[in-house]
Design a protein around this motif. Sequence first.
Motif, PDB file in Angstrom:
ATOM      1  N   ALA A  30      -7.137   0.819  10.421  1.00  0.00           N
ATOM      2  CA  ALA A  30      -7.712   0.777   9.071  1.00  0.00           C
ATOM      3  C   ALA A  30      -9.105   1.389   9.076  1.00  0.00           C
ATOM      4  N   ARG A  31      -9.849   1.100  10.134  1.00  0.00           N
ATOM      5  CA  ARG A  31     -11.233   1.558  10.232  1.00  0.00           C
ATOM      6  C   ARG A  31     -11.320   3.086  10.386  1.00  0.00           C
ATOM      7  N   PHE A  32     -10.357   3.648  11.084  1.00  0.00           N
ATOM      8  CA  PHE A  32     -10.457   5.077  11.410  1.00  0.00           C
ATOM      9  C   PHE A  32      -9.497   5.972  10.618  1.00  0.00           C
ATOM     10  N   ARG A  33      -8.758   5.352   9.704  1.00  0.00           N
ATOM     11  CA  ARG A  33      -7.701   6.088   8.992  1.00  0.00           C
ATOM     12  C   ARG A  33      -8.197   7.419   8.402  1.00  0.00           C
ATOM     13  N   ASP A  34      -9.285   7.371   7.653  1.00  0.00           N
ATOM     14  CA  ASP A  34      -9.765   8.576   6.954  1.00  0.00           C
ATOM     15  C   ASP A  34     -10.140   9.677   7.943  1.00  0.00           C
ATOM     16  N   SER A  35     -10.831   9.255   8.988  1.00  0.00           N
ATOM     17  CA  SER A  35     -11.281  10.234   9.976  1.00  0.00           C
ATOM     18  C   SER A  35     -10.097  10.860  10.724  1.00  0.00           C
ATOM     19  N   ILE A  36      -9.110  10.023  11.045  1.00  0.00           N
ATOM     20  CA  ILE A  36      -7.913  10.529  11.747  1.00  0.00           C
ATOM     21  C   ILE A  36      -7.160  11.519  10.850  1.00  0.00           C
ATOM     22  N   LEU A  37      -7.001  11.124   9.590  1.00  0.00           N
ATOM     23  CA  LEU A  37      -6.309  11.990   8.630  1.00  0.00           C
ATOM     24  C   LEU A  37      -6.986  13.348   8.513  1.00  0.00           C
ATOM     25  N   LYS A  38      -8.313  13.299   8.418  1.00  0.00           N
ATOM     26  CA  LYS A  38      -9.082  14.534   8.245  1.00  0.00           C
ATOM     27  C   LYS A  38      -8.909  15.452   9.462  1.00  0.00           C
ATOM     28  N   THR A  39      -9.042  14.868  10.645  1.00  0.00           N
ATOM     29  CA  THR A  39      -8.917  15.670  11.873  1.00  0.00           C
ATOM     30  C   THR A  39      -7.509  16.265  11.994  1.00  0.00           C
ATOM     31  N   ALA A  40      -6.501  15.427  11.737  1.00  0.00           N
ATOM     32  CA  ALA A  40      -5.114  15.896  11.877  1.00  0.00           C
ATOM     33  C   ALA A  40      -4.828  17.023  10.889  1.00  0.00           C
ATOM     34  N   LYS A  41      -5.240  16.818   9.621  1.00  0.00           N
ATOM     35  CA  LYS A  41      -4.967  17.841   8.584  1.00  0.00           C
ATOM     36  C   LYS A  41      -5.705  19.138   8.889  1.00  0.00           C
ATOM     37  N   THR A  42      -6.971  19.020   9.281  1.00  0.00           N
ATOM     38  CA  THR A  42      -7.753  20.220   9.583  1.00  0.00           C
ATOM     39  C   THR A  42      -7.114  20.997  10.732  1.00  0.00           C
ATOM     40  N   THR A  43      -6.677  20.270  11.753  1.00  0.00           N
ATOM     41  CA  THR A  43      -6.057  20.924  12.918  1.00  0.00           C
ATOM     42  C   THR A  43      -4.807  21.688  12.494  1.00  0.00           C
ATOM     43  N   LEU A  44      -3.975  21.051  11.683  1.00  0.00           N
ATOM     44  CA  LEU A  44      -2.739  21.708  11.236  1.00  0.00           C
ATOM     45  C   LEU A  44      -3.045  22.920  10.358  1.00  0.00           C
TER      46      LEU A  44
END
Lengths: 291, 89
Positions: B37-51
Amino acid sequence: MALRRTMLYLPGNNPNMLIRGHLFKPDGVILDLEDSVALSEKDAARILVREVLKNIDFGGCEVTVRINGLDTPFWKKDLEEVIPCGIDGIRVPKVETPKDIELLDEAISEIESKNNIPEGKIQITCLLETALGIWNAYHIATASKRVTAICPGGEDLRADLKTSRSETSEELVGPRRMVVLAAHAAKVDPLDTVFSDITDDEGLRRETEWIKQIGFQGKSVIHPNQIPIIHDVFTPTEKEIAQAKKIVQAAKEAAEKGLGAVSVDGKMVDKPVVKRAEYTLQKAGLLEGGE
Amino acid sequence: MKTAQAGTLESMDCLVTASEAEKGKGIFITMEGSNIARFRDSILKTAKTTLQEMGIKDVILSIQYNGANDIVLKARVEAAAKALIGGDN
């Protein structure tokens, strides 16, 4: 001379070790794409190692990457991914002939040129893991100016020698001495293989004392707990430090007076002795690293 | 459905599973793991940017998170996506 008392292997597909390994303060880290990485993980490890190299500050550690062997389909891709990331060198396994090094040298030069890296910046450490590699040690060490160190193998070498591990590693005495002789003749560093029993501190100390005595400059390491023991053995004694200080001071005074010759305790000392004294102080942490 | 994985469930790592998505469906990401829950936004951002950097527009990603930082997450997403689209050619 770069300090290479301890070169710590970090498994290339293990983020925890890749990111934290240098915090244990080895003289160097080896990000490993070879034996510690399963065949199915080669691509993932290469990407992870590249990202770690691009983003982690390894402090004062010498940073090398062990690539996959020249007889595999992976080694060129390994080079292409890691060389542009600012590493110091490549550790190449199972080198057997000078031709291997010529091939590697050419591939590295091409990547350096493509990435505007000064030609010759990337150094090579050769792992000699077969009888043929040991036999050719001097010619391998002099096959390219990039070669700065050679290391005997451990388990692979035992297998090639058709022998097995003994308690005292008697089977590796000859190969180790050959590597030391070849390395010093070629003016590169002889670095020893790993001590694989990570729970046997006494055995590690004994082996390190012996390899230091026969002329090795350091040892590869597979566990952070081994680092302080090896550093302790390679750290000069008070007597050695005192003598080295005298020599370095005398050389400094001679240079200031414009004298070529240096005399310590009534004996003339030449340039290599002064260099060795500086290296002793460097190992004791009393002098910054040189070349 | 074709899938590919990269990473592990070890500490400071994550296991990323990439699956084929129909053209035009976009990027769909699910996550589970400690402190997610704490890192959701950051993980999403990194994953999307990478793709996006890889030019991938349609994919389903499942991320089992166990403390991977941005560097590791990016590497694992890239490795899984590359394996899915057939190596790094």
